[in-house]
Design a protein around this motif. Structure first.
Motif, mmCIF file in Angstrom:
data_model
loop_
_atom_site.group_PDB
_atom_site.id
_atom_site.type_symbol
_atom_site.label_atom_id
_atom_site.label_comp_id
_atom_site.label_asym_id
_atom_site.label_seq_id
_atom_site.Cartn_x
_atom_site.Cartn_y
_atom_site.Cartn_z
ATOM 1 N N ASN A 98 79.499 48.087 51.526
ATOM 2 C CA ASN A 98 79.972 49.382 51.044
ATOM 3 C C ASN A 98 79.468 49.695 49.638
ATOM 4 O O ASN A 98 79.161 50.843 49.323
ATOM 5 C CB ASN A 98 81.492 49.460 51.103
ATOM 6 N N THR A 99 79.382 48.684 48.801
ATOM 7 C CA THR A 99 78.866 48.883 47.448
ATOM 8 C C THR A 99 77.391 49.247 47.515
ATOM 9 O O THR A 99 76.923 50.139 46.796
ATOM 10 C CB THR A 99 79.087 47.622 46.586
ATOM 11 N N HIS A 100 76.649 48.578 48.390
ATOM 12 C CA HIS A 100 75.231 48.912 48.550
ATOM 13 C C HIS A 100 75.063 50.337 49.070
ATOM 14 O O HIS A 100 74.178 51.076 48.615
ATOM 15 C CB HIS A 100 74.542 47.924 49.486
ATOM 16 N N ILE A 101 75.886 50.740 50.020
ATOM 17 C CA ILE A 101 75.800 52.102 50.569
ATOM 18 C C ILE A 101 76.018 53.129 49.460
ATOM 19 O O ILE A 101 75.223 54.072 49.307
ATOM 20 C CB ILE A 101 76.810 52.298 51.717
ATOM 21 N N VAL A 102 77.062 52.945 48.678
ATOM 22 C CA VAL A 102 77.344 53.905 47.605
ATOM 23 C C VAL A 102 76.247 53.847 46.542
ATOM 24 O O VAL A 102 75.893 54.874 45.952
ATOM 25 C CB VAL A 102 78.752 53.670 47.005
ATOM 26 N N GLY A 103 75.683 52.676 46.320
ATOM 27 C CA GLY A 103 74.561 52.565 45.387
ATOM 28 C C GLY A 103 73.360 53.373 45.863
ATOM 29 O O GLY A 103 72.703 54.061 45.072
ATOM 30 N N GLY A 104 73.061 53.298 47.162
ATOM 31 C CA GLY A 104 71.962 54.081 47.724
ATOM 32 C C GLY A 104 72.226 55.575 47.651
ATOM 33 O O GLY A 104 71.325 56.369 47.359
ATOM 34 N N ILE A 105 73.465 55.968 47.910
ATOM 35 C CA ILE A 105 73.843 57.385 47.813
ATOM 36 C C ILE A 105 73.683 57.869 46.369
ATOM 37 O O ILE A 105 73.108 58.931 46.113
ATOM 38 C CB ILE A 105 75.286 57.595 48.317
ATOM 39 N N GLU B 225 63.015 67.534 46.583
ATOM 40 C CA GLU B 225 63.184 66.890 47.881
ATOM 41 C C GLU B 225 64.528 67.282 48.490
ATOM 42 O O GLU B 225 65.469 67.626 47.774
ATOM 43 C CB GLU B 225 63.112 65.365 47.735
ATOM 44 N N SER B 226 64.610 67.185 49.801
ATOM 45 C CA SER B 226 65.839 67.514 50.521
ATOM 46 C C SER B 226 66.940 66.501 50.201
ATOM 47 O O SER B 226 66.798 65.312 50.518
ATOM 48 C CB SER B 226 65.579 67.511 52.026
ATOM 49 N N PRO B 227 68.049 66.946 49.590
ATOM 50 C CA PRO B 227 69.126 66.005 49.256
ATOM 51 C C PRO B 227 69.700 65.306 50.489
ATOM 52 O O PRO B 227 70.021 64.117 50.428
ATOM 53 C CB PRO B 227 70.189 66.876 48.590
ATOM 54 N N GLY C 252 68.554 56.993 51.888
ATOM 55 C CA GLY C 252 69.025 56.096 50.837
ATOM 56 C C GLY C 252 70.046 55.094 51.349
ATOM 57 O O GLY C 252 70.049 53.930 50.952
ATOM 58 N N VAL C 253 70.899 55.548 52.261
ATOM 59 C CA VAL C 253 71.890 54.636 52.866
ATOM 60 C C VAL C 253 71.174 53.575 53.699
ATOM 61 O O VAL C 253 71.479 52.377 53.593
ATOM 62 C CB VAL C 253 72.912 55.424 53.724
ATOM 63 N N VAL C 254 70.218 53.994 54.510
ATOM 64 C CA VAL C 254 69.462 53.030 55.333
ATOM 65 C C VAL C 254 68.724 52.043 54.433
ATOM 66 O O VAL C 254 68.775 50.819 54.642
ATOM 67 C CB VAL C 254 68.474 53.754 56.273
ATOM 68 N N SER D 202 60.648 62.919 51.745
ATOM 69 C CA SER D 202 62.043 62.685 51.362
ATOM 70 C C SER D 202 62.602 61.420 52.009
ATOM 71 O O SER D 202 63.384 60.695 51.392
ATOM 72 C CB SER D 202 62.924 63.880 51.745
ATOM 73 N N LEU D 203 62.206 61.152 53.251
ATOM 74 C CA LEU D 203 62.678 59.938 53.930
ATOM 75 C C LEU D 203 62.124 58.688 53.251
ATOM 76 O O LEU D 203 62.857 57.719 53.022
ATOM 77 C CB LEU D 203 62.287 59.953 55.402
ATOM 78 N N THR D 204 60.846 58.712 52.949
ATOM 79 C CA THR D 204 60.224 57.559 52.291
ATOM 80 C C THR D 204 60.862 57.309 50.927
ATOM 81 O O THR D 204 61.238 56.178 50.602
ATOM 82 C CB THR D 204 58.709 57.786 52.126
ATOM 83 N N ILE D 205 61.013 58.359 50.145
ATOM 84 C CA ILE D 205 61.602 58.212 48.811
ATOM 85 C C ILE D 205 63.038 57.707 48.920
ATOM 86 O O ILE D 205 63.448 56.807 48.181
ATOM 87 C CB ILE D 205 61.536 59.541 48.035
ATOM 88 N N GLY D 206 63.812 58.268 49.846
ATOM 89 C CA GLY D 206 65.200 57.833 50.020
ATOM 90 C C GLY D 206 65.309 56.363 50.382
ATOM 91 O O GLY D 206 66.130 55.635 49.815
ATOM 92 N N ILE D 207 64.486 55.927 51.332
ATOM 93 C CA ILE D 207 64.482 54.496 51.723
ATOM 94 C C ILE D 207 64.186 53.623 50.504
ATOM 95 O O ILE D 207 64.883 52.636 50.242
ATOM 96 C CB ILE D 207 63.443 54.226 52.840
ATOM 97 N N LEU D 208 63.166 53.990 49.755
ATOM 98 C CA LEU D 208 62.764 53.180 48.599
ATOM 99 C C LEU D 208 63.828 53.193 47.500
ATOM 100 O O LEU D 208 64.089 52.164 46.870
ATOM 101 C CB LEU D 208 61.411 53.644 48.061
ATOM 102 N N LEU D 209 64.455 54.342 47.281
ATOM 103 C CA LEU D 209 65.541 54.404 46.292
ATOM 104 C C LEU D 209 66.712 53.521 46.714
ATOM 105 O O LEU D 209 67.294 52.800 45.885
ATOM 106 C CB LEU D 209 66.015 55.844 46.113
ATOM 107 N N GLY D 210 67.061 53.581 47.995
ATOM 108 C CA GLY D 210 68.149 52.738 48.497
ATOM 109 C C GLY D 210 67.825 51.258 48.358
ATOM 110 O O GLY D 210 68.676 50.462 47.945
ATOM 111 N N MET D 211 66.587 50.902 48.693
ATOM 112 C CA MET D 211 66.173 49.499 48.561
ATOM 113 C C MET D 211 66.217 49.059 47.100
ATOM 114 O O MET D 211 66.693 47.960 46.791
ATOM 115 C CB MET D 211 64.774 49.304 49.136
ATOM 116 N N ALA D 212 65.706 49.899 46.209
ATOM 117 C CA ALA D 212 65.700 49.552 44.785
ATOM 118 C C ALA D 212 67.133 49.389 44.266
ATOM 119 O O ALA D 212 67.416 48.452 43.505
ATOM 120 C CB ALA D 212 64.949 50.618 43.989
#
Length: 162
Positions: free
Chosen positions: A4-11, A23-25, A32-34, A90-100
């Motif tokens: 849950n902490t990781h999910i909120v961190g990605g969000i 980019e599309s929020p 970012g969640v994924v 937007s999908l690529t950036i979101g995935i990478l932001l969530g991973m970071a």
């Protein structure tokens, strides 16, 4: 850190980035969640590990926990793969932001991560916390507040257009 902490961190990371980009929020946050869950594919007890148990066991047997999937090498490989096959930036950036965000949060734990895999040095912050502790709950609450702040700004922008 707990899932849950990781999910909120990605969000939070995705919403913060959305403040300064075109980019599309919604795509950023979903991806970012994924991305925030993806590095824990190496742990069969994680949210993503329970969802993909066979993949999780294979990755864990090959690399162990918090090594390859918690490294800059994995982040770069995912970026290259996504750039090659995903048509929505937007999908690529979101995935990478969530991973970071996942890597940064796990650097705050006592075990740290193998950020420079295959080099076997663990990287962690000078001050660390125990997973599931009261300190993590405070971090979770802070991330929730930041998500509300960044999300509120985006909602106001959407409403003003309508």
């Amino acid at each position: 850190m707990l899932g849950n902490t990781h999910i909120v961190g990605g969000i939070t990371a995705s919403l913060a980035f959305a403040q300064t980009s075109n980019e599309s929020p919604l795509l950023l946050v979903g991806a970012g969640v994924v991305g925030a869950l993806l590095p824990d594919i190496c742990h069969s007890g994680s949210k993503i590990g329970r969802t993909f148990p066979i993949s999780s066991k294979i990755v864990n047997r090959l690399f162990g926990h918090r090594s390859f999937t918690h490294s800059l090498l994995f982040l770069v490989l995912v970026a290259l793969l996504m750039d090659a096959i995903v048509p929505y930036r937007s999908l690529t950036i979101g995935i990478l932001l969530g991973m970071a965000s996942h890597l940064i949060l796990d650097m705050g734990t006592k075990k740290g991560i193998k950020l420079f895999f295959p080099i076997k040095i663990s990287v962690r912050f000078p001050l660390t916390i125990k997973t599931g502790s009261s300190a993590e709950k405070i971090i979770f609450a802070g991330l929730c507040m930041l998500s509300l702040y960044f999300g509120y700004e985006i909602i106001l922008d959407i409403v003003s257009v309508v």
